[in-house]
Design an enzyme around this catalytic site. Structure first.
Site, PDB file in Angstrom:
ATOM      1  N   GLU A  80      88.890  -4.508 -32.197  1.00 49.20           N
ATOM      2  CA  GLU A  80      88.414  -3.963 -33.462  1.00 49.20           C
ATOM      3  C   GLU A  80      86.895  -3.871 -33.493  1.00 49.20           C
ATOM      4  OE1 GLU A  80      90.068  -7.393 -35.659  1.00 49.20           O
ATOM      5  OE2 GLU A  80      88.136  -7.406 -36.651  1.00 49.20           O
ATOM      6  N   CYS A 101      79.359  -2.531 -34.797  1.00 48.38           N
ATOM      7  CA  CYS A 101      79.600  -3.844 -34.207  1.00 48.38           C
ATOM      8  C   CYS A 101      80.672  -3.685 -33.126  1.00 48.38           C
ATOM      9  CB  CYS A 101      80.060  -4.796 -35.311  1.00 48.38           C
ATOM     10  SG  CYS A 101      80.462  -6.434 -34.708  1.00 48.38           S
ATOM     11  N   GLY A 153      84.643 -11.541 -28.527  1.00 46.17           N
ATOM     12  CA  GLY A 153      84.208 -11.801 -27.161  1.00 46.17           C
ATOM     13  C   GLY A 153      82.819 -12.374 -27.065  1.00 46.17           C
ATOM     14  N   GLU A 154      82.537 -12.960 -25.906  1.00 46.31           N
ATOM     15  CA  GLU A 154      81.215 -13.499 -25.620  1.00 46.31           C
ATOM     16  C   GLU A 154      80.565 -12.561 -24.590  1.00 46.31           C
ATOM     17  OE1 GLU A 154      78.856 -15.695 -26.481  1.00 46.31           O
ATOM     18  OE2 GLU A 154      77.813 -14.952 -24.711  1.00 46.31           O
ATOM     19  N   SER A 168      74.553 -10.883 -29.270  1.00 52.21           N
ATOM     20  CA  SER A 168      74.753 -12.208 -29.847  1.00 52.21           C
ATOM     21  C   SER A 168      75.492 -13.093 -28.854  1.00 52.21           C
ATOM     22  CB  SER A 168      75.567 -12.065 -31.141  1.00 52.21           C
ATOM     23  OG  SER A 168      75.732 -13.315 -31.764  1.00 52.21           O
ATOM     24  N   SER A 187      73.858 -17.825 -31.611  1.00 50.39           N
ATOM     25  CA  SER A 187      74.709 -18.476 -32.604  1.00 50.39           C
ATOM     26  C   SER A 187      74.439 -19.969 -32.539  1.00 50.39           C
ATOM     27  CB  SER A 187      76.177 -18.163 -32.314  1.00 50.39           C
ATOM     28  OG  SER A 187      76.389 -16.778 -32.450  1.00 50.39           O
ATOM     29  N   LEU A 188      73.565 -20.428 -33.409  1.00 45.66           N
ATOM     30  CA  LEU A 188      73.130 -21.825 -33.365  1.00 45.66           C
ATOM     31  C   LEU A 188      74.052 -22.699 -34.227  1.00 45.66           C
ATOM     32  CD1 LEU A 188      70.958 -23.611 -32.130  1.00 45.66           C
ATOM     33  CD2 LEU A 188      69.485 -23.117 -34.078  1.00 45.66           C
TER      34      LEU A 188
HETATM   35  N1  SAH Z   1      80.318 -14.601 -28.916  1.00 44.76           N
HETATM   36  C1  SAH Z   1      79.135 -14.151 -29.543  1.00 44.76           C
HETATM   37  C2  SAH Z   1      79.303 -12.912 -30.407  1.00 44.76           C
HETATM   38  C3  SAH Z   1      80.505 -12.785 -31.298  1.00 44.76           C
HETATM   39  S1  SAH Z   1      80.554 -13.563 -32.842  1.00 44.76           S
HETATM   40  C4  SAH Z   1      78.499 -15.275 -30.329  1.00 44.76           C
HETATM   41  O1  SAH Z   1      79.053 -16.356 -30.360  1.00 44.76           O
HETATM   42  O2  SAH Z   1      77.415 -15.098 -30.842  1.00 44.76           O
HETATM   43  C5  SAH Z   1      79.329 -12.867 -33.859  1.00 44.76           C
HETATM   44  C6  SAH Z   1      78.797 -13.850 -34.883  1.00 44.76           C
HETATM   45  O3  SAH Z   1      79.747 -14.125 -35.929  1.00 44.76           O
HETATM   46  C7  SAH Z   1      78.453 -15.195 -34.269  1.00 44.76           C
HETATM   47  O4  SAH Z   1      77.241 -15.665 -34.780  1.00 44.76           O
HETATM   48  C8  SAH Z   1      79.608 -16.046 -34.721  1.00 44.76           C
HETATM   49  O5  SAH Z   1      79.285 -17.397 -34.618  1.00 44.76           O
HETATM   50  C9  SAH Z   1      79.843 -15.512 -36.132  1.00 44.76           C
HETATM   51  N2  SAH Z   1      81.144 -15.862 -36.719  1.00 44.76           N
HETATM   52  C10 SAH Z   1      82.327 -15.992 -36.117  1.00 44.76           C
HETATM   53  N3  SAH Z   1      83.274 -16.352 -36.997  1.00 44.76           N
HETATM   54  C11 SAH Z   1      82.683 -16.452 -38.193  1.00 44.76           C
HETATM   55  C12 SAH Z   1      83.144 -16.805 -39.507  1.00 44.76           C
HETATM   56  N4  SAH Z   1      84.410 -17.131 -39.742  1.00 44.76           N
HETATM   57  N5  SAH Z   1      82.234 -16.792 -40.502  1.00 44.76           N
HETATM   58  C13 SAH Z   1      80.953 -16.452 -40.270  1.00 44.76           C
HETATM   59  N6  SAH Z   1      80.471 -16.126 -39.072  1.00 44.76           N
HETATM   60  C14 SAH Z   1      81.318 -16.143 -38.031  1.00 44.76           C
END
Ligand code: SAH
Length: 366
Positions: free
Chosen positions: A105, A118, A180-181, A212, A235-236
């Protein structure tokens, strides 16, 4: 080659059709040469593919070649299964199908200054973050460069069909923030980025791309040297190793200091600032003292903090925070001189968050 990469390679062969969108103009040249075609055809084919044309619309190619391509290749490995439009803000959620039947998606956000897409980089994810819906079923496989570019070509098609504005309405910005990462699919993502800004194709510059990552340190350092100065989002989600490990398994492999050092290295090598994503989780990382701790850790860095009110994931028992908590956290960072915004929530009525629409689709299908 990892297991995911192997599955990806198998998937590419499935149906026996070559994914032309995964090829650079040079690779298309080699491919066409084997079919007895002159070198200039590569440029023509590359342009058509990135415009989203079907083979029979590629009118400056000989008919026999078009028929051969139709039989043996895929113009776009991605097709749109479903679109859902938000009534609130015009955000469009897209559900796509891949050649081997997997479903992914994406979200198309419409801002005054342009359209941001995205993208997903894998089918699912194997990073296991506690709050993320994309990772609940693990990672089925990584996407090919053509499957990433194909998502943009599809979204441009949706915009073209839905708008009267014509040329003005194309995807201009890309965020690699879907399922995905990206750095766990390193080679394909790097190739995708190189094709993305190739002349004659989609021509999207690196300054219009955000990548990200959950913080894979070796890959972050390697990526800094690729000459692809995209905006890096990290993503901290935590002010300390202890809290980060509760939310993100990757934090057990890399300490926060190592991750922040890799960010400093990225800033130094690329001259770009880094964005820290911080999802506020009720009772876990959202108290004002966490903001103070966070400010200490990142003080002096060329960075920006993006606060994300958590989209609750009932499967994992994690909930978001109130408006007051977001504001208090933001203020605590501002008082310490940290640049911070809260992410605008887009498409709230259409399951805009990572992995949610796909999960509903797969559950309904089951
Ligand atoms: N794997 C990558 C990119 C995908 S996620 C990463 O970890 O950055 C994109 C962003 O959405 C990341 O910052 C992730 O931590 C955040 N995210 C995932 N699930 C979420 C949720 N339920 N609520 C808010 N942010 C979320």
């Amino acid at each position: 080659m990892s297991r995911e990469d192997m599955r990806g390679a198998e998937a590419q062969k499935e149906g026996g059709k070559a994914q032309l969108l995964s090829m650079t103009p040079q690779e298309l040249g080699v491919f066409l040469k084997e079919l007895g075609q002159p070198a200039f055809r590569a440029k023509q084919l590359f342009a058509w593919l990135h415009q989203g044309a079907a083979f029979d619309e590629m009118t400056n190619l000989p008919k026999a070649l078009r028929e051969r391509l139709e039989a043996e290749c895929l113009a776009n490995p991605v097709s749109v299964l479903e679109t859902v439009r938000s009534k609130i803000d015009g955000t469009i959620k897209l559900l796509y199908r891949l050649p081997d039947g997997h479903v992914i998606e994406g979200v198309l956000m419409r801002y005054k200054y342009g359209n941001t897409l995205c993208l997903s980089t894998q089918v699912g994810c194997r990073m296991g973050c506690a709050f993320c819906a994309s990772t609940l079923d693990g990672c089925a496989r990584s996407l090919t460069p053509g499957e990433m570019l194909g998502q943009i070509v599809c979204a441009n098609g949706v915009l073209r069909r839905g708008d009267q504005e014509g040329e003005a309405s194309k995807v201009g910005n890309i965020v690699l923030m879907g399922s995905g990462e990206p750095l766990d699919n390193y080679d394909n993502v790097v190739k995708f980025l190189r094709i993305l800004h190739t002349e004659g194709g989609l021509c999207i510059g690196m300054r219009s791309v955000s990548l990200s990552t959950c913080g894979l340190v070796p890959q972050m350092r390697r990526f800094a040297g690729e000459g692809l100065p995209v905006t890096l989002s990290l993503s901290l989600h935590a002010p300390s190793d202890e809290i980060r490990r509760r939310l993100m398994p990757v934090a057990k492999a890399y300490a926060m200091d190592e991750v922040l050092d890799a960010c400093r290295y990225y800033i130094e090598k690329t001259g770009r600032h880094v964005i820290f994503e911080y999802a506020l989780v009720h009772g876990v990382n959202a108290a004002p003292e966490h903001a103070a701790q966070l400010a200490c850790r990142i003080r002096g860095m060329q960075c920006h903090v993006n606060l994300i009110p958590l989209n609750s994931v009932p499967e994992r028992g994690l909930t978001g925070v109130t408006e007051r908590e977001v504001e208090a956290f933001k203020k605590a960072l501002e008082q310490r001189g940290i640049s911070v915004t809260r992410r605008r929530e887009m498409g709230d009525d259409i399951e805009g968050a990572c992995g949610q629409l796909r999960r509903r689709y797969l559950q309904e299908d089951a």
